[in-house]
Design a protein around this motif. Structure first.
Motif, PDB file in Angstrom:
ATOM      1  N   LEU A   1       0.809  -1.216   0.000  1.00 27.03           N
ATOM      2  CA  LEU A   1       0.000   0.000   0.000  1.00 27.03           C
ATOM      3  C   LEU A   1       0.845   1.271   0.000  1.00 27.03           C
ATOM      4  CD1 LEU A   1      -3.030  -0.872   2.321  1.00 27.03           C
ATOM      5  CD2 LEU A   1      -2.902  -0.838  -0.174  1.00 27.03           C
TER       6      LEU A   1
ATOM      7  N   VAL B   1     -11.906  -6.090   3.269  1.00 28.24           N
ATOM      8  CA  VAL B   1     -10.667  -5.429   2.864  1.00 28.24           C
ATOM      9  C   VAL B   1      -9.524  -6.037   3.665  1.00 28.24           C
ATOM     10  CG1 VAL B   1      -9.407  -3.237   2.852  1.00 28.24           C
ATOM     11  CG2 VAL B   1     -11.822  -3.304   2.204  1.00 28.24           C
TER      12      VAL B   1
ATOM     13  N   HIS C   1      -7.504  -4.978  -1.733  1.00 29.94           N
ATOM     14  CA  HIS C   1      -8.420  -6.099  -1.947  1.00 29.94           C
ATOM     15  C   HIS C   1      -7.956  -6.893  -3.157  1.00 29.94           C
ATOM     16  CE1 HIS C   1     -12.036  -8.503  -2.049  1.00 29.94           C
ATOM     17  NE2 HIS C   1     -12.296  -8.113  -3.287  1.00 29.94           N
TER      18      HIS C   1
ATOM     19  N   GLN D   1      -6.786   1.174   0.422  1.00 25.77           N
ATOM     20  CA  GLN D   1      -7.380  -0.090   0.855  1.00 25.77           C
ATOM     21  C   GLN D   1      -6.966  -1.182  -0.125  1.00 25.77           C
ATOM     22  OE1 GLN D   1     -11.604   0.062   2.107  1.00 25.77           O
ATOM     23  NE2 GLN D   1     -11.526   2.242   1.617  1.00 25.77           N
TER      24      GLN D   1
ATOM     25  N   LYS E   1      -6.324  -4.895   4.067  1.00 29.83           N
ATOM     26  CA  LYS E   1      -5.474  -3.958   4.791  1.00 29.83           C
ATOM     27  C   LYS E   1      -5.866  -2.540   4.398  1.00 29.83           C
ATOM     28  CE  LYS E   1      -1.142  -5.094   5.215  1.00 29.83           C
ATOM     29  NZ  LYS E   1       0.315  -5.313   4.943  1.00 29.83           N
ATOM     30  N   ALA E   2      -5.667  -1.603   5.332  1.00 30.03           N
ATOM     31  CA  ALA E   2      -5.941  -0.192   5.045  1.00 30.03           C
ATOM     32  C   ALA E   2      -4.818   0.654   5.629  1.00 30.03           C
ATOM     33  CB  ALA E   2      -7.285   0.232   5.620  1.00 30.03           C
TER      34      ALA E   2
ATOM     35  N   ALA F   1      -9.409  -2.155   8.847  1.00 28.54           N
ATOM     36  CA  ALA F   1      -9.895  -2.372   7.488  1.00 28.54           C
ATOM     37  C   ALA F   1     -11.376  -2.739   7.511  1.00 28.54           C
ATOM     38  CB  ALA F   1      -9.099  -3.480   6.818  1.00 28.54           C
TER      39      ALA F   1
ATOM     40  N   GLU G   1      -1.380   2.118   9.785  1.00 31.44           N
ATOM     41  CA  GLU G   1      -2.428   1.172   9.406  1.00 31.44           C
ATOM     42  C   GLU G   1      -3.683   1.483  10.205  1.00 31.44           C
ATOM     43  OE1 GLU G   1      -1.890  -2.981   9.094  1.00 31.44           O
ATOM     44  OE2 GLU G   1       0.109  -2.833   8.201  1.00 31.44           O
TER      45      GLU G   1
END
Length: 620
Positions: free
Chosen positions: A37, A68, A92, A90, A70-71, A64, A61
């Protein structure tokens, strides 16, 4: 993705760009095929703005959303304190979905809800959404309670909240109520479900419920112009003054900005008539119905309009409101421990004390009850209401019973109760504000809630009508809304056997608060330079906030605004240079003041709150 009212959209080369009506905020939305990301954000900026060369000053971080993987949020130091630049990402299935934001701080503050509409509405269509039905509800039982109590105790210990009180309603009954921790950190008296605590803005819904009962009785109409009930009411624009109705006062949809400090600093001089007069110079950040704008003064005036409609004298609206709320709403619901009266609270053997957060020591300290009643002029906005978990449970029963109280009495019609829950203005893409309520959905089920915060208390009140369940959480800690909300969230997760996200979300919020306070605290200078402070001492005035005094108490610098006092310490900027003063004691923890001089070489104080800046000049 929803487009906020009056925003402009442009789509080109796979990038969607949105600009606010003033062209001071730009948001770019795009996707990048990259699982890292941080790298995806860098690639996104290259596509959206090839001239962008900044590297993140801070990356974190964040929880999420369901589905999802990870954010990540990244913030940038633009060397311009008036600008904000952030990136949200985000992940996916190997694809990064990006939101890149650049804008002026003041405009972002004014249009925060519209930015939120874009952020929350930026939906990844490939995600599978969970949809629930009411018949999937899990009843309260030993296993659910054991899980919930373990969660409450863990959250309370982790964030050092003095006390928590909880009540759960299911199928018209309070099926669980209990207190945790202590009423105050000094006496260590235990908390229980009958301990009185302030409910803050959760009380706004009691005000709108009072209004609904008056509409039922023909004493009020939602579309009655306010000036018909309160002839002295006016805002800066005479035409808008004529247009504002009773409904507008409590819908957060008029465009009136949040100006809490004006009511706090002038608290000693503001009764009902003072609050009504105080909005006469209010300008509107946005047009009617354009953006969610939360105003405590407007809701308070809504309560006073209801008091006038109930037959109260215009010179006695404070007393009439308290009496009308008690007799028409609280007593019929069996809320006998709920009061707006300071003497009644102080005389009660089972009340909690407010606790504020000390910035220097990062600990909770007790505050006097009188401080919580300092802003009694906005009582209808939830400024002075004390209640208990069990009393609020009776309120929940009435709402879930469609207006029928626990004793079987019809308090409000189903029709006007439904009006309170009708969305009036979007808060973000997934939630709206009704009349004193926040309306959203919980995996497809209507979800109605409102939180509250005061100088030393935090609360959450939430329910799902179709499932006939709800919860109230009261705490005696400042900045503890994330705890109250996480307890509520955890209950609904257990009630529908959903994966646990509550602890993660609470931890992220707490981390953000701690990080923000930590960044501030590390720049505090422990010792006060008395020689540099001496010329600043004295009385100051601001047209909106009134008079304040800067004074020494021993070797401590204090700001006295009348009903409330707060200690200030000097702070340094990032270059290690003196950069004004910061409030370090509750209830005003973290408010910055800069010093300067005016044209007459007299000292000045400036309080910059982002959306509003207040300049105090030396009094003669």
């Amino acid at each position: 993705m929803p487009i906020p009212t009056n925003w402009q959209l442009e789509e080109q080369a796979g990038i969607v760009r949105l600009n606010d009506p003033d062209q001071k905020i730009t948001i770019a939305l795009l996707s990048v095929e990259e699982a890292d990301l941080a790298k995806a954000i860098e690639l996104g900026w290259q596509q959206a703005d090839p001239s962008f060369t900044l590297t993140p000053d801070d990356s974190q971080e964040m929880p999420a959303p369901n589905g999802v993987e990870k954010a990540l949020v990244a913030a940038y130091d633009t060397k311009n304190t008036a600008q904000t630049t952030i990136a949200l990402a985000q992940l996916h299935e190997g694809m990064a979905y990006l939101m890149l934001v650049q804008g002026e701080n003041t405009t972002i503050a004014k249009r925060q809800s519209q930015v939120g509409i874009i952020q929350s509405g930026f939906t990844i269509l490939a995600l599978n959404q969970t949809t629930l039905s009411a018949d999937q509800r899990v009843d309260v039982g030993p296993e659910l309670i054991s899980e919930l109590e373990s969660f409450i105790q863990a959250e309370q210990a982790e964030y050092k909240i003095p006390g928590v009180s909880v009540a759960i309603v299911q199928d018209g009954q309070i099926v669980y109520s209990k207190g945790f921790g202590v009423r105050d950190v000094v006496s260590q008296a235990p908390m229980d479900a009958d301990t009185q605590m302030m409910i803050g803005s959760t009380g706004k819904s009691l005000t709108t419920l009072l209004m609904a009962t008056l509409v039922d009785q023909g004493k009020l109409d939602w579309d009655t112009p306010v000036v018909e009930l309160l002839p002295n009411f006016k805002v800066k624009d005479p035409e808008i003054t004529k247009q504002i109705t009773v409904r507008h006062l409590v819908c957060a949809c008029t465009g009136v900005p949040r100006r809490d400090y004006e009511m706090i600093f002038n608290a000693e001089d503001l009764d009902a008539q003072g609050i009504i007069a105080s909005v006469a110079d209010f300008e509107f950040f946005t047009d009617f119905g354009e953006a969610f704008q939360y105003s405590n003064q407007m809701v308070a005036i809504g309560g006073f309009a209801a008091a006038a409609a109930s037959g109260g004298e215009l010179t006695q609206l404070d007393q009439t409101f308290a009496q009308a709320l008690t007799e028409r709403v609280l007593k019929p619901m069996g809320m006998n421990s709920t009061t707006l009266d300071q003497a009644a609270v102080e005389a009660s053997p089972n009340h909690a004390l407010p606790h504020g957060l000390d910035l220097v020591n990062a600990t909770y300290q007790t505050l006097p009850i009188s401080m919580e009643f300092a802003i009694k002029g906005v009582a209808p906005a939830g400024a002075t209401e004390w209640s208990t978990a069990n009393d609020m449970g009776n309120y929940l029963i009435t709402l879930l019973n469609h207006g029928i109280t626990p004793s079987g009495q019809r308090l409000v019609s189903d029709e006007n109760l439904a009006v309170l829950w009708e969305p009036q203005i979007a808060i973000d893409a997934k939630s709206s504000y009704g009349l004193g309520w926040m309306i959203s959905d919980y995996h497809g089920l209507e979800f109605i809630a409102h939180g509250g915060t005061t100088f030393g208390f935090s609360s959450e009140f939430a329910f799902i009508p179709e499932a006939n369940i709800g919860i109230v959480v009261l705490t005696n800690g400042q900045y503890a809304n994330h705890i109250a909300t996480s307890i509520s969230d955890r209950y609904f997760e257990l009630a529908f056997d959903q994966p646990s996200k509550a602890a993660e979300t609470s931890a992220y919020t707490a981390q953000s608060i701690e990080q923000s306070l930590g960044e501030i605290a590390k720049n505090i200078v422990p010792e006060l330079d008395l020689a540099s402070v001496e010329p600043l001492l004295g009385s100051y005035t601001n047209a909106a906030l009134g008079d304040v005094s800067l004074l020494l108490s021993g070797e401590e610098l204090w700001l006295d605004i009348g009903a409330i006092q707060t200690q200030f310490k000097p702070v340094l900027n990032e270059q290690g240079q003196p950069d004004g003063y910061l409030s370090v004691t509750p209830p005003f923890t973290g408010i910055p003041f800069k010093t300067g001089v005016d044209a007459n070489n007299q000292p000045t104080l400036t309080m910059d709150l982002g959306s509003e800046t207040y300049l105090f000049t030396r009094k003669p």
